[in-house]
Design an enzyme around this catalytic site. Structure first.
Site, short mmCIF file in Angstrom:
data_model
loop_
_atom_site.label_atom_id
_atom_site.label_comp_id
_atom_site.label_asym_id
_atom_site.label_seq_id
_atom_site.Cartn_x
_atom_site.Cartn_y
_atom_site.Cartn_z
N ASN A 11 50.63 38.63 55.88
CA ASN A 11 49.94 38.10 54.72
C ASN A 11 50.05 39.16 53.63
OD1 ASN A 11 48.02 37.39 52.84
ND2 ASN A 11 46.40 37.00 54.33
N ARG A 94 51.80 33.91 55.37
CA ARG A 94 50.99 33.20 54.40
C ARG A 94 51.83 33.13 53.12
NH1 ARG A 94 46.26 35.71 50.79
NH2 ARG A 94 45.60 33.83 49.71
N HIS A 182 43.57 29.28 48.98
CA HIS A 182 42.74 29.73 50.12
C HIS A 182 42.69 28.68 51.23
CE1 HIS A 182 40.61 32.52 47.06
NE2 HIS A 182 41.43 33.25 47.81
N ARG A 242 39.89 38.46 37.97
CA ARG A 242 40.21 37.25 37.20
C ARG A 242 38.92 36.61 36.70
NH1 ARG A 242 43.40 34.76 42.22
NH2 ARG A 242 43.14 36.79 43.18
N ASP A 284 35.17 46.27 42.92
CA ASP A 284 34.69 46.33 44.30
C ASP A 284 33.20 46.01 44.33
OD1 ASP A 284 33.65 47.28 46.78
OD2 ASP A 284 35.49 48.45 47.04
N ILE A 330 33.16 39.37 50.53
CA ILE A 330 31.85 39.33 49.89
C ILE A 330 30.95 38.30 50.60
CG2 ILE A 330 30.65 38.70 47.75
CD1 ILE A 330 33.10 39.86 46.23
N GLY A 331 31.51 37.14 50.89
CA GLY A 331 30.73 36.07 51.53
C GLY A 331 30.18 36.48 52.88
N GLU A 380 42.26 33.89 58.86
CA GLU A 380 43.50 33.27 58.37
C GLU A 380 44.67 33.59 59.29
OE1 GLU A 380 42.37 35.27 54.66
OE2 GLU A 380 43.29 33.59 53.61
#
Ligand code: ADP
Length: 394
Positions: A11, A94, A182, A242, A284, A330-331, A380
């Protein structure tokens, strides 16, 4: 010892390469052998590999740094030295953008190269690196089957209204559509959701993939019906670098009246905005949460506000909500961010549980909450490895 079949997953991102090595066990189950990350591509390249139990087996700096080519060579060198009893039967990649045609993983990426190259313009941060990884493996092991697993494929089940822009038909014909990304991460959550929340797996779920890149996906019965990213991975949520959704009039203004070139605009949108742009010093989330700077607090507040707004839009697209799932860097790890997103969602029927949130759940909504909230780790690499094995074994 008889060789066992092995599968490599790669990936390749803008500044890192994630990889994993699996052994194919009885019943075609996949057993993780190693998981690795080569990050800091550029001046500060570091390789870190751990085994299936999470114990670090290798950690080193690449002296003098490394560009993508050298980084990939270091990963392949590591692979050669650590295959052990495994005989590689395939490599799975990926690939961020599969365009309108790819609704499933594809074998024989050599033949697809031209087509995928064209899509680099739509995913400039990732696509060229995935293709470089495919080329490098082809040179090193020309006989090894390679499988491309597309991040866009999971979203191809969406209804037409979720895929179209309100532009003249001719643009849609030329592939100017909302693709979404994603997808491999969402597939990973879709595969695990029933273990946590069977009712949500059969019903309406929003998954928030909050990593350096970030998006949300609305699923009905574990299939994508809408997502926040669009034609490119710029749309939707605020991200590390972004901005997420932005009035297109701003872009026209910058191009026409502010003397910005298309290349400068691309740089602004892909590398200088988001958490980094608003805070002025870091993309970050750990650093921002630890900082006293007002600009860091604003970056975090804007991040959570935009996430709540996008969530609201997806709940409207779904016609209600049974569960909200947090995943990715983060999640999965940033309790204050989950709290800030969830705490103002009582109107939606989500009764947040702050203590469970501090423990990272997995359930972070209170007992009896009509809408459940979960923290579910994404994998993933395992999704890529499964697809790769399925494709090469027909
Ligand atoms: P990528 O999109 O590159 O795969 P990740 O999913 O690894 O990124 O997510 C990276 C983000 O996760 C970074 O913003 C990082 O700060 C954040 N993160 C990782 N661990 C924590 C933590 N313990 N607390 C807060 N943020 C974290």
């Amino acid at each position: 010892m008889a060789a066992r079949q092995g599968i490599l997953t790669l990936n390749a991102g803008s500044s890192s390469i994630k990889f994993a090595l699996y052994a194919v066990a009885a019943g075609r189950e996949l057993e993780l052998r190693y998981r690795g990350l080569l990050d800091g591509i550029g001046e500060d390249a570091r390789l870190r590999v751990s085994d299936a139990a999470g114990a670090v087996t290798e950690r080193r700096r690449l002296p003098g740094g490394a560009d993508h080519e050298r980084a990939l060579a270091a990963v392949l060198e590591w692979l050669q030295a650590n295959l052990g009893d495994l005989a590689l039967i395939a490599a799975g990649h990926r690939v961020v953008h599969g365009g309108p045609a790819h609704i499933a993983p594809a074998l024989g990426v050599g033949g697809l190269r031209g087509e995928l190259q064209v899509l680099c313009a739509l995913a400039p941060l990732h696509q060229p690196h995935s293709l470089a990884a495919i080329r490098a493996i082809r040179q090193l092991r020309p006989q090894l089957p390679q499988v491309a697993c597309f991040d866009t494929a999971f979203h191809r089940t969406q209804p037409l209204v979720a895929q179209r822009f309100a532009l003249p038909e001719a643009y849609a014909q030329r592939g100017v559509l909302r693709y979404g990304f994603h997808g491999l991460s969402y597939e990973s959550i879709a595969q695990r959701l029933a273990d946590y929340d069977p009712a949500a797996a059969a019903g309406r779920t929003v998954v928030a993939h909050l990593g350096n890149g970030a998006s949300m996906c609305a699923m009905r019965g574990r299939r994508s019906i809408a997502t926040t990213m669009g034609f490119t991975a710029l749309d939707g949520l605020m991200m590390g670098q972004r901005p997420g959704s932005i009035d297109p009039g701003v872009l026209l203004y910058l191009l026409q009246h502010d003397g910005m070139s298309p290349a400068q605009l691309e740089e602004l949108l892909y590398r200088r905005s988001g958490l980094l742009g608003v805070s002025g010093f870091s993309m970050d989330m750990r650093e921002l949460l630890a900082s006293d700077a007002e600009s860091a607090a604003l970056a975090v507040a804007l991040y959570c506000y935009r996430a709540r707004c996008e969530l609201g839009a997806l709940v409207a697209a779904l016609g209600g909500l049974d569960a909200l799932v947090f995943t990715a860097g983060i999640g999965e790890n940033a309790a204050p961010i989950r709290a800030a997103i969830c705490q103002e969602l009582e109107w939606l029927g989500l009764m947040f549980d702050p203590e469970a949130n501090e423990r990272h759940g997995p359930r972070i909504s209170r007992e009896g909450s009509r809408v459940r909230a979960w923290v579910i780790p994404t994998d993933e690499e395992l999704v890529i490895a499964r697809h790769t094995l399925n494709v090469v074994s027909g």
